[in-house]
Design a protein around this motif. Structure first.
Motif, PDB file in Angstrom:
ATOM      1  N   ILE A  97     113.777  61.526   4.411  1.00 35.92           N
ATOM      2  CA  ILE A  97     112.551  61.076   5.067  1.00 35.92           C
ATOM      3  C   ILE A  97     112.765  59.605   5.410  1.00 35.92           C
ATOM      4  CG2 ILE A  97     110.081  60.636   4.804  1.00 35.92           C
ATOM      5  CD1 ILE A  97     110.067  62.955   2.726  1.00 35.92           C
ATOM      6  N   THR A 105     101.426  55.013   5.864  1.00 34.49           N
ATOM      7  CA  THR A 105     101.365  56.459   5.679  1.00 34.49           C
ATOM      8  C   THR A 105     100.066  56.887   5.011  1.00 34.49           C
ATOM      9  OG1 THR A 105     102.580  56.188   3.594  1.00 34.49           O
ATOM     10  CG2 THR A 105     103.857  56.767   5.557  1.00 34.49           C
ATOM     11  N   MET A 113     105.796  66.185   4.612  1.00 39.30           N
ATOM     12  CA  MET A 113     107.196  66.116   5.015  1.00 39.30           C
ATOM     13  C   MET A 113     108.080  66.984   4.132  1.00 39.30           C
ATOM     14  SD  MET A 113     106.935  64.218   7.652  1.00 39.30           S
ATOM     15  CE  MET A 113     108.400  63.372   8.242  1.00 39.30           C
ATOM     16  N   ASN A 114     107.839  66.967   2.840  1.00 42.43           N
ATOM     17  CA  ASN A 114     108.623  67.811   1.942  1.00 42.43           C
ATOM     18  C   ASN A 114     108.344  69.293   2.157  1.00 42.43           C
ATOM     19  OD1 ASN A 114     110.347  66.335  -0.229  1.00 42.43           O
ATOM     20  ND2 ASN A 114     108.509  65.074  -0.022  1.00 42.43           N
ATOM     21  N   ILE A 129     111.385  66.374  12.055  1.00 40.98           N
ATOM     22  CA  ILE A 129     109.962  66.448  11.719  1.00 40.98           C
ATOM     23  C   ILE A 129     109.366  65.080  12.000  1.00 40.98           C
ATOM     24  CG2 ILE A 129     108.260  66.877   9.916  1.00 40.98           C
ATOM     25  CD1 ILE A 129     110.595  68.391   8.446  1.00 40.98           C
ATOM     26  N   GLN A 130     108.254  65.076  12.732  1.00 37.16           N
ATOM     27  CA  GLN A 130     107.610  63.817  13.127  1.00 37.16           C
ATOM     28  C   GLN A 130     106.209  63.774  12.546  1.00 37.16           C
ATOM     29  OE1 GLN A 130     108.150  61.030  14.545  1.00 37.16           O
ATOM     30  NE2 GLN A 130     106.259  60.329  15.476  1.00 37.16           N
ATOM     31  N   GLY A 131     105.906  62.700  11.784  1.00 35.63           N
ATOM     32  CA  GLY A 131     104.620  62.623  11.100  1.00 35.63           C
ATOM     33  C   GLY A 131     103.552  61.822  11.806  1.00 35.63           C
ATOM     34  N   THR A 143     100.126  71.584  13.761  1.00 36.33           N
ATOM     35  CA  THR A 143     101.580  71.431  13.893  1.00 36.33           C
ATOM     36  C   THR A 143     102.041  72.218  15.111  1.00 36.33           C
ATOM     37  OG1 THR A 143     102.122  73.339  12.469  1.00 36.33           O
ATOM     38  CG2 THR A 143     101.910  71.178  11.408  1.00 36.33           C
ATOM     39  N   TRP A 154     109.665  60.040  10.067  1.00 36.00           N
ATOM     40  CA  TRP A 154     110.325  61.278  10.458  1.00 36.00           C
ATOM     41  C   TRP A 154     111.256  61.754   9.355  1.00 36.00           C
ATOM     42  CZ3 TRP A 154     115.769  61.263  11.424  1.00 36.00           C
ATOM     43  CH2 TRP A 154     116.361  59.996  11.423  1.00 36.00           C
ATOM     44  N   ALA A 155     111.761  62.956   9.544  1.00 32.68           N
ATOM     45  CA  ALA A 155     112.665  63.538   8.559  1.00 32.68           C
ATOM     46  C   ALA A 155     113.643  64.468   9.258  1.00 32.68           C
ATOM     47  CB  ALA A 155     111.871  64.311   7.499  1.00 32.68           C
TER      48      ALA A 155
END
Length: 303
Positions: A97, A105, A113-114, A129-131, A143, A154-155
């Motif tokens: 991440i 955040t 994210m996890n 992955i975009q938060g 989503t 992101w991740a």
């Protein structure tokens, strides 16, 4: 479950770093997460004091399972730092991440994210992955999948990061060869191709545009959010790459955001059109002209 490590990249903005860390400490999974902090070196003697202040602060923090601090002796720049940090840690952990020092955040950011990293771990067509959501478009689902990678919270996984091509020239040549530049630019509404071209010319050093192009050319999707779990505070003129303000404001979603696996794994065309609409609204000639007039009226005569 082993939670993904967090990579945080900091430089010379102690107040921003403090706010970023404070928000991250309030995340529900902070105490169970390993945090790596990459502290870049000063570019000049004038920056050394603020870099040292950041380093004194990050050595005082707690609230995480483990904290590892990497202090660069020289100034690496954000791109080199992120490419090196992600490459190193994703090999070690299989997933990461990534945050920068101007991102706030929401409390359930790490949980989301996890959950997403675990849910899509075996889906080769999902690589990012975009938060953060800055469109504030109410039509977007919680989503969705899209061929576009944001860089604010992101991740990714090791299997996806292997697609990263640091050669901007090669990426541009392939986009042009396959006649994909217009699509890459959201039907011509935003100049991502121009950004890539400027990276090749040395006018920016964006790792993010190369990551975006790398996955785009591989037809690999990003899982994005319609409710933002990240807020970018860097548009205050304090950063190397960010200035101005207002265009990318987001409203933090302070509740849990469930991850329900999307099927089939394909781009959400309605979401892509929403981004195209957003980029047209904020980057068309008249929008830019109005912003320029407003800046001038405030006494900002910059470009």
């Amino acid at each position: 479950m082993e939670y993904s490590p967090i990579l945080l990249f900091v430089f010379n903005r102690p107040e921003h770093v403090h706010r970023t860390i404070t928000a991250l400490q309030q995340n529900t999974l902070a105490a169970e997460s390993v945090l790596y902090i990459y502290s870049d070196g000063a570019r000049s003697d004038e920056q050394k004091e603020s870099v040292d202040e950041v380093r004194r602060y990050i050595h005082s923090i707690n609230g995480f399972k483990e904290i590892h601090i990497i202090e660069r002796k020289e100034n690496w720049g954000l791109a080199r730092n992120i490419i090196d940090g992600v490459t190193t840690r994703v090999k070690e952990y299989g997933r990461v991440i990534v945050l920068e020092d101007d991102l706030i955040t929401a409390p359930y950011f790490l949980q989301f994210m996890n959950d997403a990293l675990e849910t899509y771990k075996d889906e080769d067509k999902v690589g990012h992955i975009q938060g953060c959501d800055f469109t504030q478009d109410s039509s977007l689902p919680d989503t969705f999948l899209i061929k576009w990678t944001g860089s604010w919270g992101w991740a990714t996984w090791e299997r996806a990061w292997k697609h990263f091509n640091p050669d901007g020239k090669a990426l541009l040549e392939e986009l042009e060869k396959r006649n994909l530049t217009k699509t890459f630019d959201f039907n011509g509404k935003y100049g991502f191709t121009r950004m890539l071209r400027r990276q090749i010319e040395g006018k920016n050093n964006s790792w993010a545009i190369r990551w975006n192009a790398s996955l785009f050319l591989k037809d690999v999707l990003s899982l994005n959010v319609g409710k933002s779990l990240v807020q970018n505070e860097g548009f205050d003129g304090s950063g190397t790459n960010c200035g101005g303000g207002g265009l990318y404001d987001s409203i933090l979603w302070m509740k849990p955001l469930p991850v329900v696996k999307i099927s089939p794994i394909e781009e959400n065309i309605s979401a892509r059109k929403a981004f195209e609409k957003y980029y047209y609204r904020t980057n068309c000639f008249w929008a830019k002209t109005i912003r320029r007039i407003k800046r001038t009226l405030k006494g900002d005569f910059g470009a």
